[in-house]
Scaffold this active site. Structure first.
Site, short mmCIF file in Angstrom:
data_model
loop_
_atom_site.label_atom_id
_atom_site.label_comp_id
_atom_site.label_asym_id
_atom_site.label_seq_id
_atom_site.Cartn_x
_atom_site.Cartn_y
_atom_site.Cartn_z
N LYS A 178 0.81 -1.19 0.12
CA LYS A 178 -0.06 -0.23 0.14
C LYS A 178 0.86 1.18 0.04
O LYS A 178 0.28 2.40 -0.01
CB LYS A 178 -1.04 0.07 1.33
CG LYS A 178 -1.59 -1.56 1.20
CD LYS A 178 -2.93 -1.28 2.09
CE LYS A 178 -3.64 -2.64 2.36
NZ LYS A 178 -3.70 -3.21 1.16
N LYS A 205 14.95 -5.92 5.39
CA LYS A 205 15.35 -5.19 6.17
C LYS A 205 16.63 -5.27 6.88
O LYS A 205 17.31 -4.04 7.15
CB LYS A 205 14.20 -4.83 7.27
CG LYS A 205 12.92 -4.16 6.88
CD LYS A 205 11.79 -4.02 7.67
CE LYS A 205 10.38 -3.46 7.26
NZ LYS A 205 9.44 -3.33 8.28
N ASP A 247 9.36 2.35 11.69
CA ASP A 247 8.35 1.64 12.05
C ASP A 247 7.88 1.69 13.73
O ASP A 247 6.77 1.91 13.89
CB ASP A 247 8.80 0.03 12.01
CG ASP A 247 8.74 -0.40 10.46
OD1 ASP A 247 7.97 0.31 9.70
OD2 ASP A 247 9.33 -1.49 10.14
N ALA A 252 8.93 -11.86 19.15
CA ALA A 252 10.59 -11.10 19.43
C ALA A 252 11.02 -11.34 17.89
O ALA A 252 12.38 -11.44 17.89
CB ALA A 252 11.08 -12.03 20.48
N ALA A 289 10.00 -7.07 13.57
CA ALA A 289 9.13 -5.84 14.07
C ALA A 289 9.08 -5.38 15.26
O ALA A 289 9.05 -4.37 15.75
CB ALA A 289 7.65 -6.26 13.64
P1 NDP Z 1 9.24 -12.14 12.20
O1 NDP Z 1 9.10 -13.61 11.14
O2 NDP Z 1 10.42 -11.58 12.28
O3 NDP Z 1 8.76 -12.81 13.61
C1 NDP Z 1 7.53 -13.56 13.65
C2 NDP Z 1 7.36 -13.47 15.33
O4 NDP Z 1 6.09 -14.25 15.30
C3 NDP Z 1 8.19 -14.54 16.00
O5 NDP Z 1 8.30 -14.02 17.39
C4 NDP Z 1 7.70 -15.56 15.87
O6 NDP Z 1 8.05 -16.61 17.16
C5 NDP Z 1 6.07 -15.30 16.29
N1 NDP Z 1 5.22 -16.45 15.59
C6 NDP Z 1 4.98 -16.84 14.32
N2 NDP Z 1 3.96 -17.74 14.37
C7 NDP Z 1 3.48 -17.86 15.29
C8 NDP Z 1 2.34 -18.58 15.86
N3 NDP Z 1 1.75 -19.31 15.31
N4 NDP Z 1 2.14 -18.35 17.45
C9 NDP Z 1 2.84 -17.46 18.16
N5 NDP Z 1 3.93 -16.78 17.73
C10 NDP Z 1 4.17 -16.95 16.43
O7 NDP Z 1 8.14 -11.57 11.70
P2 NDP Z 1 8.01 -9.61 11.76
O8 NDP Z 1 8.53 -9.45 13.14
O9 NDP Z 1 8.75 -9.05 10.71
O10 NDP Z 1 6.29 -9.32 11.69
C11 NDP Z 1 5.59 -9.47 12.65
C12 NDP Z 1 4.26 -9.07 12.28
O11 NDP Z 1 4.42 -7.72 12.34
C13 NDP Z 1 3.70 -9.24 10.99
O12 NDP Z 1 2.27 -9.93 11.09
C14 NDP Z 1 3.77 -8.18 10.08
O13 NDP Z 1 2.78 -7.98 9.23
C15 NDP Z 1 3.58 -7.30 11.18
N6 NDP Z 1 4.18 -5.89 10.82
C16 NDP Z 1 3.28 -4.82 10.76
C17 NDP Z 1 4.03 -3.43 10.31
C18 NDP Z 1 3.00 -2.21 10.12
O14 NDP Z 1 3.43 -1.27 9.79
N7 NDP Z 1 1.51 -2.44 10.82
C19 NDP Z 1 5.19 -3.30 10.12
C20 NDP Z 1 5.91 -4.46 10.28
C21 NDP Z 1 5.50 -5.58 10.76
P3 NDP Z 1 9.28 -17.44 17.22
O15 NDP Z 1 10.30 -16.62 17.53
O16 NDP Z 1 8.96 -18.58 18.41
O17 NDP Z 1 9.35 -18.13 15.78
#
Ligand code: NDP
Length: 275
Positions: free
Chosen positions: A17, A67, A104, A130, A133
């Site tokens: 977007k 990133k 962000d 963790a 993001a």
């Molecule tokens: P990452 O892949 O770096 O991290 C994913 C995180 O989610 C990890 O902590 C992981 O845990 C956890 N996770 C994944 N699946 C599950 C599950 N089924 N149950 C519980 N925990 C889970 O992703 P990002 O940090 O880059 O992004 C995270 C979210 O933030 C995304 O949904 C993204 O769309 C959103 N976002 C939104 C933004 C905005 O502007 N609104 C900007 C940036 C991100 P583990 O460490 O145990 O694998």
């Protein structure tokens, strides 16, 4: 004069977007600029960035999954980008050096405080996740002086590592989901569980009376976490669309030295999302 060119670089990128948001900002602020999407292969990020700037491009936004690579590539990092370990905004300084910033975290905090009047100061804040993001939002959240910031993650060790990394910035701790203890005034979901239609396991009573919930995800429908928050009687349930627009506004200001109004753009993007 040639129109200044910007783009968002990622893979995949077709649903971004950002072009719509930045074009609305440009219109509103009377800025002559172009903003496109740039989809590059997973091994082609550095080359694409260097080519973009060599051809006279003015700035890039960087999104999934580049990133961290952007962070390694630049010649200079802002202090907040250095700590976040990620870069979402690229530009060149007066000497032509490639610089990286991250907007962000400040986008999230601005959406919470200015758009939704959610107070962070002196509050108990729980952050779920963790990943990249979450790492990017911890410093701006701690700058608001919460009473407590607990990071809880499926993989507990990653939450504990982040807590250690940010320990100098404020009262932060990390744990696994099973060790979440107490009630919180603000719960922020920074996991990608919503993408899989899942909800992180949360203990009963974790949301304090009058507590608010924020999901970094957004979409046409409320996420599982947002539905859970509604069931808990949260005082406010907010998705990440405002954060998306606020981080874009911060990037726009870095590039153009003017600050666009975000409210009309948030309303517009919301309308298109629901269509
Ligand atoms: P990452 O892949 O770096 O991290 C994913 C995180 O989610 C990890 O902590 C992981 O845990 C956890 N996770 C994944 N699946 C599950 C599950 N089924 N149950 C519980 N925990 C889970 O992703 P990002 O940090 O880059 O992004 C995270 C979210 O933030 C995304 O949904 C993204 O769309 C959103 N976002 C939104 C933004 C905005 O502007 N609104 C900007 C940036 C991100 P583990 O460490 O145990 O694998």
């Amino acid at each position: 004069m040639m129109t200044d060119q910007y783009a968002v670089i990622g893979n995949p990128i077709s649903h971004s977007k950002s072009p719509a948001i930045h074009r609305l900002f440009a219109q509103q602020c009377d800025q002559d600029l172009g903003y496109e999407t740039l989809e590059v292969p997973l091994d082609g990020f550095t080359q694409a960035v260097l080519t973009f700037f060599a051809k006279g491009g003015s700035g890039l936004n960087v999104t999934v999954p580049f990133k961290e690579q952007a962070w390694s590539l630049v010649s200079s990092l802002t202090p907040r980008a250095r700590l976040a370990g990620a870069v979402n905004t690229l530009y060149r300084d007066e000497a032509g050096q490639l610089c990286g910033d991250t907007t962000d975290g400040v986008g999230l905090v601005r959406d919470l405080i200015q758009n939704h009047r959610v107070t962070i100061e002196s509050k108990r804040v729980l952050v779920l996740g963790a990943g990249g993001a979450v790492r990017g939002v911890l410093e701006p959240l701690l700058q608001q002086r919460p009473q407590q910031l607990l990071v809880a993650n499926r993989t507990a060790a990653k939450a504990q590592q982040l807590a250690q990394l940010f320990a100098g910035q404020g009262p932060i701790a990390g744990c696994g989901f099973d060790a979440i203890n107490g009630a919180f005034d603000l719960i922020i979901n920074g996991t990608s569980a919503s993408l899989q239609g899942e909800l992180p396991p949360l203990p009963p009573g974790v949301l304090a009376a009058n507590g608010c919930c924020y999901d970094l995800m957004y979409g046409a429908e409320p996420t599982p976490f947002m539905r859970w928050a509604q069931q808990q009687g949260a005082a406010a349930v907010i998705d990440g669309l405002g954060m998306l627009v606020e981080q874009a506004a911060e990037s726009f200001q870095i590039w153009r030295s003017v600050r666009p109004q975000t409210a009309p753009v948030i309303a517009d993007v919301r309308k298109k999302l629901l269509r």
